[in-house]
Design a protein around this motif. Structure first.
Motif, PDB file in Angstrom:
ATOM      1  N   HIS A 196    -114.584 -16.179 -34.764  1.00  0.00           N
ATOM      2  CA  HIS A 196    -113.522 -15.197 -34.533  1.00  0.00           C
ATOM      3  C   HIS A 196    -112.776 -15.526 -33.251  1.00  0.00           C
ATOM      4  N   GLU A 197    -112.732 -16.815 -32.896  1.00  0.00           N
ATOM      5  CA  GLU A 197    -112.116 -17.232 -31.638  1.00  0.00           C
ATOM      6  C   GLU A 197    -110.638 -16.860 -31.589  1.00  0.00           C
ATOM      7  N   LYS A 198    -110.018 -16.726 -32.757  1.00  0.00           N
ATOM      8  CA  LYS A 198    -108.581 -16.419 -32.809  1.00  0.00           C
ATOM      9  C   LYS A 198    -108.231 -15.108 -32.104  1.00  0.00           C
ATOM     10  N   MET A 199    -109.240 -14.227 -32.007  1.00  0.00           N
ATOM     11  CA  MET A 199    -108.990 -12.952 -31.349  1.00  0.00           C
ATOM     12  C   MET A 199    -108.613 -13.130 -29.885  1.00  0.00           C
ATOM     13  N   LEU A 208    -119.274 -13.528 -44.278  1.00  0.00           N
ATOM     14  CA  LEU A 208    -118.075 -13.111 -43.583  1.00  0.00           C
ATOM     15  C   LEU A 208    -117.453 -11.914 -44.289  1.00  0.00           C
ATOM     16  N   PHE A 228    -118.845 -14.403 -30.593  1.00  0.00           N
ATOM     17  CA  PHE A 228    -117.576 -14.377 -31.316  1.00  0.00           C
ATOM     18  C   PHE A 228    -117.362 -15.616 -32.178  1.00  0.00           C
ATOM     19  N   GLN A 242    -119.422  -8.957 -43.510  1.00  0.00           N
ATOM     20  CA  GLN A 242    -119.130  -8.513 -42.149  1.00  0.00           C
ATOM     21  C   GLN A 242    -117.829  -7.696 -42.125  1.00  0.00           C
ATOM     22  N   GLU A 243    -116.812  -8.175 -42.854  1.00  0.00           N
ATOM     23  CA  GLU A 243    -115.534  -7.462 -42.911  1.00  0.00           C
ATOM     24  C   GLU A 243    -115.692  -6.077 -43.545  1.00  0.00           C
ATOM     25  N   TRP A 271    -119.430  -5.617 -34.652  1.00  0.00           N
ATOM     26  CA  TRP A 271    -118.635  -5.249 -35.821  1.00  0.00           C
ATOM     27  C   TRP A 271    -118.971  -3.859 -36.330  1.00  0.00           C
TER      28      TRP A 271
END
Lengths: 501, 324
Positions: free
Chosen positions: A107-110, A77, A104, A80-81, A164
């Motif tokens: 990253h569901e929070k998006m 992660l 996703f 990835q960032e 990404w």
């Protein structure tokens, strides 16, 4: 195009797995705007170095400099960032969720809409991504991943990674799971990376593919960098020699034209399966290597499963040489039929069991000393013979199979069937993801088996392999045989490819 | 160099299965020493040790059978209830006929019948063993209650005395143990069950039939339950609705304490049940002797079980595989 500061620099990296040294003082630089190739035999350390860069595991020592700063990732992660994306060797999607949810994942929070995740928003974002990558016609964001084939799932992984917009894209052994179309997509993605002044680290066993798409090739052997070649220096024989450390001939397929007997040893009599195959016929002869080729969804993998009694047959039957019907793997094995699955780790190996236990698993009824009691001595010989004959590289037979490299795992699968002395071998993509050295020994083995009068069905997505090894080739498309060709000097990839598309 | 080699071979030993199988024995010995010191030697007196041995017979016998089922990576929760119902019916049969032979045959028959019933339901309906056995656990307990009507069934003291004096409980345990060791280690049964527990799909595609071997595992489990039932009758002389209440939990705890993974597979072995049952009983006995309240003992056992399950869940090291 290259900047003065390299994008990624690896300095004096070491990695040990217990007593095994996976990386031994590895140093290299990756600059922007290039596609780098990393090549080497199984166990040479390719996946290890790339997984360290991507944060999947730490190095034992050494340092990495990324964009001029020290790079010590603690997770994928984090990588990835920081714009490092990796597409891994083994399947990395979750079957029971949608394509968009896989893309996703984590990253569901998006896509929150109040306390809930909005599927509509997520699907929309996924759709945009698919359009951008030009793959919107292959599947919809709302499709259930389990309903898609292996190739489509791999494409999802590529899309997931590309969302990404990584500066450094690591592609580890991905192309082996892809057929022609999927590969073209992957190559396109890699090319765009280079054009956008970004970098690709590409790992593959396929020399042709590596030479065609990489600007520089670095060869690893036993955890040591043997050398780096520029595109102008590419020579496949030289590269092979660097990989293996000895002379390897360019052609490792069989060169003979020996025929086979007329005796039918296995027959599919108008079999119909739940999907794809309808009233399908096939005959396998004694001493024959029968090649079956086509795209991955043409039904050829189903044939292997059906002949071995794994796939449910709705109508028709699979008949052995003595006329009895094969309905289950137990029937098949009783008739000395063996099956090497395309999904090796899931279907052909017990990963958390030892090498010994895996090979011995076909001999419970063979290695007896009295009534039904197993003789440990005979069992030990049964296992050791295969480890020796197939030259399985391992620290000992009582180590778990998941400590082995891909090629050696495949050797264990071969070992378990060789030891029970199978007469018919159904091999589904037996050399997938395996390096040249092991490949050559597998081809030699197949030839030796043929000469002993054993019969082999070779199902493969690599036409070269089929042409090189088979006595007879069946090309398939949409569950039907589109061509039957015989071994001969005229047989070429060009002559076959039209029958599969 | 030799120093380095020494370290790595020591490390290898720690990662080996032998170590995995020796550790529980070491733990048991340590437990005995600690309790021995804490109780001023009362715990390690001959009499106390004999009590522990006798008490662990029931759990040990059933756990040996349980190892066959747990090896397949299945969790059976109905072994306690099966033993209880078998014991109850066996007592009723004895009281009706007066034949100890018939009583023993009934116990084995019931054990096998009830366990096979669970296995067949699981394979026929394709429902996980765990769910089937949860239902069976409740069902068998209910049948037992309706048979006893909330009371107790007792066998005559003379019978208990005769059976105890002729050591039937030891003989049963010994027979189950020896036969199980042979079946598990020297026939295709043990190896096949372990392979199923490791990777069921792979086992199936190596010609190891899941249905066949799960049924065999349950038959053997049933035999162990039957033997456990007889030992329970011999030790208590009577069976009530609350008898053997913690047996199933004890069996699971014993297997895990004995060094077997709760997830079965390649690291399974039969004597885990024996070592583990001694440990479970020693732990109970020791805690009681140093004056720990019975309700706390339950909690301690629960915590130990949890810790062991969590640690055995540890993911395999070295991902991804050290390959090219």
């Amino acid at each position: 195009m290259a900047n003065s500061v390299p994008l990624m620099e690896v300095r004096h990296m070491y990695k040990n797995f217990g007593v095994t040294v996976a990386l031994n003082d590895v140093s290299f630089e990756l600059e922007r705007g290039y596609v780098y190739g990393l090549i080497g035999e199984n166990g040479s350390g390719k996946s290890t170095v790339s997984s360290i860069i991507a944060g999947m595991q730490p190095a034992s020592s050494g340092e990495m400099i990324y964009k001029g700063e020290p790079w010590n990732p603690t997770s994928m992660l984090m990588a990835q960032e920081h714009a490092i994306g990796m597409i891994v060797q083994e399947a990395g999607t979750i079957p029971n969720i949608s394509v968009a949810e896989n893309i996703f994942l984590g990253h569901e929070k998006m896509f929150m809409s109040g306390p809930f995740v909005s599927k509509a928003k997520m699907n929309h974002a996924a759709e945009e991504l698919l359009v951008k990558l030009g793959i919107e016609n292959h599947f919809k964001p709302s499709d259930r991943t389990a309903d898609l084939d292996m190739q489509a799932r791999k494409v999802i992984e590529i899309a997931k990674c590309m969302y990404w917009q990584p500066d450094l894209l690591i592609v580890d052994e991905t192309s082996t799971a892809l057929s022609h179309e999927g590969r073209e997509f992957l190559y396109k993605v890699m090319k765009e990376q280079r054009e956008n002044n970004k970098t690709v680290l590409f790992i593959s066993h396929d020399l042709d593919e590596m030479c065609e798409h990489c600007d520089k090739l670095t060869v690893l052997r036993d955890g040591v960098i043997i050398g780096t070649l520029d595109k102008t220096e590419y020579d496949q024989d030289v590269i092979r020699r660097m990989m293996v450390g000895r002379e390897v001939k360019g052609d490792y397929y069989r060169s003979d034209m020996n025929g086979y007997s007329d005796e039918v040893v296995l027959k599919a009599d108008c079999i119909t399966t739940l999907s794809t195959l309808t009233c399908f016929d096939l005959e396998l002869h004694k001493g024959e290597i029968l090649g079956i080729g086509g795209l991955s969804d043409c039904g050829m993998h189903l044939i292997g499963r059906a002949l071995f009694g794994v796939e449910k047959i709705l109508d028709g039957k699979v008949v052995a040489a003595d006329g009895s019907v094969i309905k289950s793997p137990v029937d098949a094995i009783n008739h000395k039929i063996a099956y090497v699955s395309k999904n090796r780790d899931q279907e052909s190996l017990g990963l958390s069991a030892t090498i010994y236990e895996n090979i011995a698993s076909t001999g419970y009824k063979i290695n007896l000393f009295f009534a039904n009691l197993i003789s440990k001595k005979k069992e030990k010989e049964y296992v050791n013979k295969q480890v020796k004959d197939l030259m399985i590289k391992c620290a000992g037979v009582h180590y778990n199979v998941n400590t082995l490299s891909g090629g050696n795992k495949q050797k264990v699968v071969f070992g378990k069937w060789m030891s029970m002395d199978a007469d018919i071998l159904i091999l589904d993509c037996p050399t997938r993801g395996i390096d040249v050295g092991v490949k050559a020994s597998m081809y030699k083995l197949m030839y030796d088996l043929k000469m002993q009068g054993k019969s082999i069905i070779l199902i493969s997505e690599e036409l070269q392999e089929i042409i090189g090894m088979a006595d007879r080739v069946l090309m398939m498309k949409d569950g039907e045989i589109t061509a039957e060709k015989f071994r001969g000097p005229d047989l070429s990839e060009h002559a076959l490819i039209d029958f599969m598309i | 160099m030799t120093e380095k080699k020494k370290v790595s071979s020591l490390k290898r030993f720690f990662e080996s299965r032998l170590f995995n199988q020796l550790l529980p024995i070491a733990f048991l010995i340590l437990l005995c020493i600690v309790f021995g010191i804490l109780t001023d030697g009362r715990f390690t007196s001959l009499n106390s040790l004999k009590i522990i041995l006798d008490q662990s017979l029931i759990v040990g016998t059933v756990a040996i059978g349980g190892a066959f089922i747990f090896a397949t990576s299945n969790t059976a929760l109905s072994m306690g209830a099966t033993s209880l119902l078998s014991a109850t019916v066996a007592c009723i049969v004895y009281n009706a006929t007066g034949s100890p032979v018939l009583m023993i045959v009934t116990a084995f028959g019931m054990g096998i019948l009830l366990m096979v019933f669970s296995a067949v339901l699981s394979t026929l309906l394709n429902v996980r063993v765990l769910f089937v056995t949860v239902i069976m656990m409740a069902l068998f307990a209910a049948v037992q209650q309706s048979l006893l009507g909330g009371g107790t069934v007792a066998v005559p003291f003379a019978l208990v005395n005769d059976l105890t004096n002729s050591g039937v409980h030891y003989i049963l345990f010994g027979a189950v143990f020896v036969v199980s060791i042979i079946l598990f280690n020297f026939t295709e049964i043990g190896r096949s069950l372990k392979m199923i527990g490791t990777n069921r799909v792979c086992a199936d595609m190596t010609g190891i039939s899941y249905k066949k071997f799960l049924t065999i595992a349950f038959i053997l489990g049933g035999i162990a339950c039957g033997a456990g039932a007889i030992i329970a009758v011999i030790r208590a002389g009577s069976i009530s609705t609350t008898s053997l209440a913690s047996l199933n939990m004890d069996v699971m705890l014993a297997l895990v304490l004995g060094g077997m993974s709760i997830f079965g597979g390649s690291k399974s072995f039969v004597y885990a049940g024996v070592v583990g049952s001694l440990t479970v009983v020693a732990l109970n006995q020791g805690l009681l002797m140093i004056g720990v309240d019975a309700s706390y003992i339950q909690a301690i056992r629960g915590i130990i079980f949890l810790i062991l399950v969590v640690t055995s869940q540890k993911r395999p090291k070295g991902l991804p595989a050290p390959e090219g």
